[in-house]
Motif scaffolding. Structure first.
Motif, PDB file in Angstrom:
ATOM      1  N   GLY A 246       0.803  -1.210   0.000  1.00 35.28           N
ATOM      2  CA  GLY A 246       0.000   0.000   0.000  1.00 35.28           C
ATOM      3  C   GLY A 246       0.840   1.265   0.000  1.00 35.28           C
ATOM      4  O   GLY A 246       2.071   1.227  -0.010  1.00 35.28           O
ATOM      5  N   ARG A 247       0.149   2.414   0.013  1.00 35.65           N
ATOM      6  CA  ARG A 247       0.818   3.720  -0.017  1.00 35.65           C
ATOM      7  C   ARG A 247       0.456   4.513   1.233  1.00 35.65           C
ATOM      8  O   ARG A 247      -0.612   4.323   1.825  1.00 35.65           O
ATOM      9  N   LYS A 248       1.364   5.431   1.599  1.00 43.17           N
ATOM     10  CA  LYS A 248       1.098   6.321   2.726  1.00 43.17           C
ATOM     11  C   LYS A 248       1.480   7.754   2.364  1.00 43.17           C
ATOM     12  O   LYS A 248       2.529   7.997   1.779  1.00 43.17           O
ATOM     13  N   HIS A 249       0.604   8.669   2.748  1.00 47.59           N
ATOM     14  CA  HIS A 249       0.853  10.099   2.585  1.00 47.59           C
ATOM     15  C   HIS A 249       1.505  10.596   3.878  1.00 47.59           C
ATOM     16  O   HIS A 249       0.990  10.349   4.972  1.00 47.59           O
ATOM     17  N   VAL A 250       2.625  11.275   3.771  1.00 50.58           N
ATOM     18  CA  VAL A 250       3.353  11.739   4.959  1.00 50.58           C
ATOM     19  C   VAL A 250       3.549  13.245   4.890  1.00 50.58           C
ATOM     20  O   VAL A 250       3.722  13.826   3.811  1.00 50.58           O
ATOM     21  N   ARG A 251       3.507  13.878   6.065  1.00 48.06           N
ATOM     22  CA  ARG A 251       3.860  15.283   6.228  1.00 48.06           C
ATOM     23  C   ARG A 251       4.834  15.368   7.387  1.00 48.06           C
ATOM     24  O   ARG A 251       4.623  14.718   8.427  1.00 48.06           O
ATOM     25  N   TRP A 309       3.208  13.301  10.414  1.00 46.01           N
ATOM     26  CA  TRP A 309       1.804  12.888  10.302  1.00 46.01           C
ATOM     27  C   TRP A 309       1.741  11.915   9.140  1.00 46.01           C
ATOM     28  O   TRP A 309       2.370  12.127   8.103  1.00 46.01           O
ATOM     29  N   VAL A 310       0.982  10.820   9.315  1.00 45.06           N
ATOM     30  CA  VAL A 310       0.941   9.779   8.285  1.00 45.06           C
ATOM     31  C   VAL A 310      -0.503   9.318   8.092  1.00 45.06           C
ATOM     32  O   VAL A 310      -1.211   9.052   9.074  1.00 45.06           O
TER      33      VAL A 310
END
Length: 342
Positions: A246-251, A309-310
């Motif tokens: 899967g994919r993860k959006h990170v800040r 943040w993920v």
């Protein structure tokens, strides 16, 4: 309960501490007075407290600590202004990065980087799926965090959310529940060291970068549905987040911009990084926010102290590695020592 001789009537210890803290941080006495009156405290009691507090030796100690805090915060702002220029290009994504450059440019510089495809050769990349994990270890009992949606403070009130269930049942929840943040197998769960230990044979060290021993206590597993969110926080160690499925959006926000994320509870932030409220948290508008998407096979260095943040964009499995091949030893942020000098 009998009131102490030095305690003004109508002022609770909590309000007295609040007033002293804000005065020590430089909030004008008039503003503190207005806030106390707005909270329903009596005018004479508030005025008496504000007169008493300035001469109290504990408050004088608070002023000295506040001056040191202010200097440190100013230094962090200075580093933040300098560092923001270096980070203007955003979150770097590197292919084929050598171990030497990884340590020189990123690890020792306390700077994040995505290592594109760094773990694409792991057996886990080809072998892990909800169905294959269920067939292989479905009968194992695992611990997950549940009921997260009902408690905004679940991140640090984690013990109230621990739930044990068969791994097969959890995988079914992940597959059929759609996007949700209500349940998540987080790094704090100890499944890797127990029932899911056979999965260690499916991962490998990142050559020249992570400890080849892959000690169980230095490896954790995060597994959950699309929609799981890890709130803005920081860790006290360097971490390599290895995206298996899967994919993860990170800040991410730099460690030296700590005042801009409104810390609370030690390692958490008051800011909702998905929808920051700049009226409530205006300094966050000055933060340097790097963001990117972790694709399957990628690895992200989250440097110690960096706020991150993920959010999972798909059903996601992530292995985090905590031990690096640093000759002098790994680096950690330690709590401050107690001062003994007057």
């Amino acid at each position: 309960m009998t009131r102490r001789a030095d305690e003004p009537a109508g002022i609770s210890p909590q309000w007295r501490a609040w007033a002293a803290e804000n005065l020590a941080l430089g909030v004008p006495a008039g503003e503190v007075r207005e806030a106390l009156l707005a909270a329903g405290l009596s005018g004479p009691a508030v005025d008496e407290e504000l007169i008493r507090v300035s001469d109290h030796p504990y408050f004088q100690a608070c002023l000295r600590l506040a001056r040191e805090y202010g200097w440190t915060e100013s230094l962090l702002d200075f580093y933040g202004d300098l560092g923001s220029a270096q980070l203007a290009g955003g979150l770097e994504r590197r292919v084929g990065l050598s171990a030497a450059e990884f340590f020189d440019r990123y690890y020792f510089a306390n700077r994040p980087v995505i290592l594109a495809g760094a773990v694409d050769d792991w057996p886990a990349r080809q072998q892990w799926s909800p169905a294959s994990l269920r067939d292989r270890l479905g009968d194992v009992e695992v611990e997950v965090m549940t009921g997260r949606d009902s408690n905004p403070e679940h991140g640090w009130q984690h013990d109230a959310h621990r739930t044990r269930m068969p791994f097969a049942d959890y995988l079914t929840m992940v597959e059929t529940g759609g996007e949700t943040n209500d349940y998540y197998m987080v790094a704090r769960n100890d499944n890797w060291q127990h029932g899911l230990k056979p999965l260690t044979q499916d991962i490998k060290p990142v050559p020249g970068i992570t400890d080849p021993a892959l000690l169980p206590e230095a490896v954790t597993l995060l597994l959950g549905p699309a929609g799981t969110v890890t709130a803005l926080h920081h860790d006290n160690m360097n971490i390599l987040l290895c995206q298996v499925m899967g994919r993860k959006h990170v800040r991410l926000v730099p460690s030296y911009q700590r005042p801009r994320v409104y810390p609370r509870g030690g390692t958490y932030s008051h800011v909702d990084a998905a929808r920051p409220d700049l009226d409530q948290h205006p300094l966050y508008g000055q933060a340097t926010v790097l963001e990117g998407v972790l694709e399957p096979g990628d690895a992200l260095l989250v440097p110690a102290g960096w706020w991150h943040w993920v959010r999972a964009l798909d059903i996601s499995a992530t292995v985090s590695l905590h031990q690096f091949q640093v000759p002098a030893g790994n680096h950690y942020i330690h709590p401050p020592l107690m001062r003994t000098d007057p």
